[in-house]
Scaffold this active site. Sequence first.
Site, PDB file in Angstrom:
ATOM      1  N   GLU A  60      80.171  10.750  24.774  1.00 12.71           N
ATOM      2  CA  GLU A  60      80.503  11.204  23.782  1.00 12.71           C
ATOM      3  C   GLU A  60      81.385  12.437  24.057  1.00 12.71           C
ATOM      4  O   GLU A  60      82.561  12.591  23.331  1.00 12.71           O
ATOM      5  CB  GLU A  60      79.290  11.728  22.871  1.00 12.71           C
ATOM      6  N   HIS A 129      68.614   7.974  14.593  1.00 14.74           N
ATOM      7  CA  HIS A 129      69.741   7.122  13.791  1.00 14.74           C
ATOM      8  C   HIS A 129      69.787   7.739  12.482  1.00 14.74           C
ATOM      9  O   HIS A 129      70.214   7.157  11.493  1.00 14.74           O
ATOM     10  CB  HIS A 129      69.705   5.763  13.618  1.00 14.74           C
TER      11      HIS A 129
END
Lengths: 337, 413
Positions: A60, A129
């Site tokens: 990321e 998540h």
Amino acid sequence: MARMTMIKAINSALDVLMEKDETVCSFGEDAGYFGGVFGCTEGLQEKYGLNRVFDAPINESAIIAMAIGMASNGLRPVAEIQFADYIFPGFDQIISELSRIRYRTAGAFTMPVTIRTPCGGGIYGGQTHSMSPEAFFTHIPGIRVVMPSNPHDAKGMLIASVECDDPVIFFEPKRLYNGPFDGDPHKPALAWSSHEKGEVPKGHYTVDINKAEIVRGGSELTILAYGTMVHVAKESARLAGVDAEVIDLRTLIPYDMQTIAKSVNKTGRCVVLHEAPRTSGFGAELIAQIQEDCFYALEAPIIRVTGWDTPYPHAHEWAYFPGQERVMRAIKQVLEN
Amino acid sequence: MTQQKNGNKTGFFVPEPPARPGERPDFSNIDCSAPGAVPMPAIDCAAQKTHEFAGGLIRVLDDKGHADGPWDPALNMDELVEMLRLMGLTRAYDERMFKLQRQGKMSFYMKSLGEEAVAVAAAKALDDEDMVFPSYRQQGILFARGRDMVDMMCHCISNSRDNLKGRQLPVHYTWKEGSFFSISGNLCTQFPQAVGWAMASAAKGESAIAASWIGDGTTAEGDFHSALTLASVYKAPVILNVVNNQWAISSFAGIAGGDQASFAARGIGYGLPTLRVDGNDALAVYAATKWAAKRARSGHGATLIETVTYRGESHSTSDDPGKYRPMDEWKSWPLGDPLERLKAHLIGLGAWDKKRHEKMLSEQAETVRLAYKEAESFGTLREGPLSPTASIFDDVYVEQPWHIRRQRQDLGV
């Protein structure tokens, strides 16, 4: 006009942008050939080629740094971070670099970068998540933070975000991808095809990313919400049978204080909702500003209804999620005070 | 290097896998050296001496199941049968749990089909006190260490007996008693943590080592660099495993740079000796892990091991691999099926036969079925009972601070 899911609306926004402006490109983990784990970039690689829509390595920090580099060389990148919970390895690049480059170069370099990332719970995603980490980013000068609550706004706000010359973090409440959600997990899932905000114009249009929207007019109290909580707010107000004004903030930075203050000055009562944990959440900022601007109009203490100050639990996610019952209790409390 | 498919002429290169849905699987890039072709280095060899290992492939079993070469660990029959049994059990468990997820019994599941040797053989080569920091596809380690299957299931269906109180996604196990660290959904975080554990073990003068596993795609994360740097600088007694199963959800290994150099080769640049192993050859995985464990325990530091295997199933129950790779790709995988290869080896030794194998498989299916029946008696995610609701407020801090206590009271639990 056509009714579509938020996934299709995001896809349509990217399609319109890429068609119109060849400097727009899109990348992320599984976001190229596969079209993203939620399908938001489906079909774009085939249409625009590997040059403009491609898979990124699982890093990321690299994804955001790459976007910075591309933006500094004339492109308008849209980077996808697969889940907001995965954004933190890229935090340094966002905080120390992306947000400040305009400032530290006195405008010589600008960063027209959009970071798209799904957030929020309600899909049994467990603690990695389900996060809503928006507050971290609202604390950083130099980046805009937005979160749409429906397909119509998602498309218009994404186009506005990408066309904006500032970096924007575009949070996508994943529970809303396929349909509105009013906070009751026991009801059958609703579809955007049966919701007026599922109506998405064809082609190019923008939704102002400086303006909140009053989604329900009212006079007894003001409910501030964004993302999934907008729908929970509306349904809770209906169930509580109160004349509540519900404001969809849409943009967290810079938030539309004018619309907020006008409403609170009118109603004198306010409830603030977010799915993220309570302490140092974005609600704290809103309440601080409201008491500065509207203190003499307030009839009762402002109440927050939020996720708990715990990691997002998996099995007990509905005990964590600030649902209708808790919102109605807060409405009652703020009206009785 | 793979060829671009869309006629990109600008010089901007994006790698593409050799085959997409509807195309013929193509594994011509997988170089299979013959068993015995790769020598075994001295236990204290320098990283630079392992260059040939980074490009080769350590194999013990040939395609017919014959064992050969210096890496043959010469296990006895009981040990071999035990390894076969554990791999079979892992597969039977995965099979059943995957189906149960499809029936709505749990929110999520991840199989390790085709990768059973990677976990089971490595666990068997380690001591039970060695700390493991796995990723989410090494459930075989739990079986190898004797984790109770009912307990594993109770975690996956998030019921009242889940040792993690329903807080984690299924398959994100923790088993401290079995020296099994908590599995994270965030990638690569455990890799440098394993090095830290190993450094603590060394600092305390203890003999236990650490081992960690990540996937090929995860090597792209910055924490991969962190782990290799720490492991090299401090000569930590750790084994760092890269399970190259060819696919990271939809991204093939080339998206992590696997086309340009082997993942094993990355170790040498950091001064870490490197082994590249046939991950579907249980004996090779066992031998390489033994070598690295011996090296770590004798004070020579860390080893990077790449295990070359294939992800036989979808990434998870939320994935649809038919959209990005040929459906039958696994059938063409040149390194075969780890269970079948060990079975062929045992049959060749006269220690096993098809009848016994069939019997083992049906008994294991029955074991799993019964275990699930028992697990379900403690509840399921959908129907409960779950851990008490109030437990969501526990363990955030050592004790419940006022603000969390107030929130618990607010919820009325």
